[in-house]
Design an enzyme around this catalytic site. Structure first.
Site, mmCIF file in Angstrom:
data_model
loop_
_atom_site.group_PDB
_atom_site.id
_atom_site.type_symbol
_atom_site.label_atom_id
_atom_site.label_comp_id
_atom_site.label_asym_id
_atom_site.label_seq_id
_atom_site.Cartn_x
_atom_site.Cartn_y
_atom_site.Cartn_z
ATOM 1 N N GLY A 1 -16.657 -8.581 -64.150
ATOM 2 C CA GLY A 1 -16.654 -7.248 -64.743
ATOM 3 C C GLY A 1 -15.246 -6.731 -64.897
ATOM 4 N N GLY A 2 -15.135 -5.414 -65.145
ATOM 5 C CA GLY A 2 -13.838 -4.834 -65.408
ATOM 6 C C GLY A 2 -12.898 -4.858 -64.222
ATOM 7 C CG MET A 3 -12.942 -2.214 -61.381
ATOM 8 S SD MET A 3 -11.209 -1.751 -61.540
ATOM 9 C CE MET A 3 -10.720 -1.714 -59.821
ATOM 10 N N GLY A 4 -13.294 -7.005 -61.423
ATOM 11 C CA GLY A 4 -13.212 -8.258 -60.681
ATOM 12 C C GLY A 4 -14.381 -9.172 -60.941
ATOM 13 C CB VAL B 1 -19.823 -10.949 -58.331
ATOM 14 C CG1 VAL B 1 -20.787 -11.104 -57.151
ATOM 15 C CG2 VAL B 1 -19.447 -9.480 -58.513
ATOM 16 C CE LYS C 1 -16.765 -5.354 -58.171
ATOM 17 N NZ LYS C 1 -17.413 -4.051 -58.471
ATOM 18 C CG ASP D 1 -21.849 1.388 -64.575
ATOM 19 O OD1 ASP D 1 -22.132 1.676 -65.758
ATOM 20 O OD2 ASP D 1 -21.244 0.359 -64.254
#
Length: 279
Positions: free
Chosen positions: A19-22, A24, A39, A130
């Protein structure tokens, strides 16, 4: 990256998603001998590490089978890793992409699970921010789990929401687009959009163009209903543009468990204030 040992304990296996931050990863807990999901927060900035801590704290503060369980938060060098329970099954987004829209009864069951989960999240003083098909995990044992608290807002948190909105444009509330403070009613709007997608097979607001999509959200004008049947009044109640007139968890739950209940005969709750609901 595969087979890397994180924090001296978690052995990385397959990549589950990014995803946008990292990213998994499925991993093995070599101390307890169990599978976990970890994550990786890939952004090197200190703010990203603080955000990871807030995400872990937010998710860990909710004890409910409908939310993902946080098991650990570890540092490995300059990287922060959030360790979570490993969930089987597929996300609702994957199911819709591969199998198409779900039957009304299946969506009704998913809705009841998610309403219970959101009630627990809001009691903990958190707004998920979200809720969307990609963040709903449908597990083989019947659990419906709300995942990814990456942009969740907690009262008193060290990290405040960014300017503008965060999340997916097709699954955001009108007030979020207008820059209003996060509140539980926003999660209920995005729940309504998620339930629409589950039963109709597409987002109610995605117009294929960012500006057109955001305009549709701002005006709270969903695409036509074709398959929702008895779920339509519930979804429309959750998609009310005005947060004060939007259906509450209790109203939506009553309509889902009581045959024949519609938008016109479920009593409106008192207008909600803009404050966080903690009880």
């Amino acid at each position: 990256m595969r087979n890397r040992l994180v924090g001296g304990r978690y052995r990385l296996g397959s990549l589950l998603g990014r995803g946008g931050m990292g990213a998994v990863w499925l991993a093995g807990d070599e101390l307890l001998g169990r599978p976990v999901a970890v994550k990786q927060v890939e952004h090197p900035a200190r703010a990203a590490r603080v955000r990871a801590l807030e995400e872990a704290r937010a998710a860990a503060s909710v004890t409910h089978p409908g939310t993902v369980r946080i098991l650990d938060l570890v540092r490995d060098g300059d990287e922060a890793w959030i360790v979570m329970e490993a969930l089987g099954g597929r996300t609702l987004a994957d199911v819709l992409a591969n199998d198409g829209p779900l039957p009304v009864e299946a969506v009704r069951r998913i809705a009841l699970h998610l309403l219970d989960a959101l009630a627990a999240v809001h009691r903990a003083g958190i707004v998920h921010r979200d809720v969307k098909p990609g963040n709903v995990q449908l597990c083989p044992d019947g659990r419906v789990v709300l995942i990814d608290f990456g942009i969740a807002y907690t009262v008193g948190a060290a990290v405040t929401p960014a300017e503008g909105f965060e999340g997916s444009p097709a699954y955001v509330s009108p007030e979020q687009l207008h820059g209003a403070p996060p509140e539980p009613a926003s999660d209920l709007f995005t729940l309504g959009a998620t339930l629409y997608a589950a039963v109709e097979g597409r987002s109610p607001f995605d117009r294929g163009d960012l500006f057109a999509t955001m305009l549709a959200v701002t005006e709270a004008t969903p695409a036509p209903f074709h398959r929702a049947g008895p779920l339509r009044p519930v979804i429309e109640g959750l998609l009310a543009a005005d947060p004060a007139r939007r259906w509450s968890v209790e109203q939506a739950r009553e309509a889902l468990i009581t045959p024949g209940v519609s938008a016109v005969n479920v009593p409106m709750s008192k207008p909600r204030s803009r404050r966080m609901i903690n009880a």
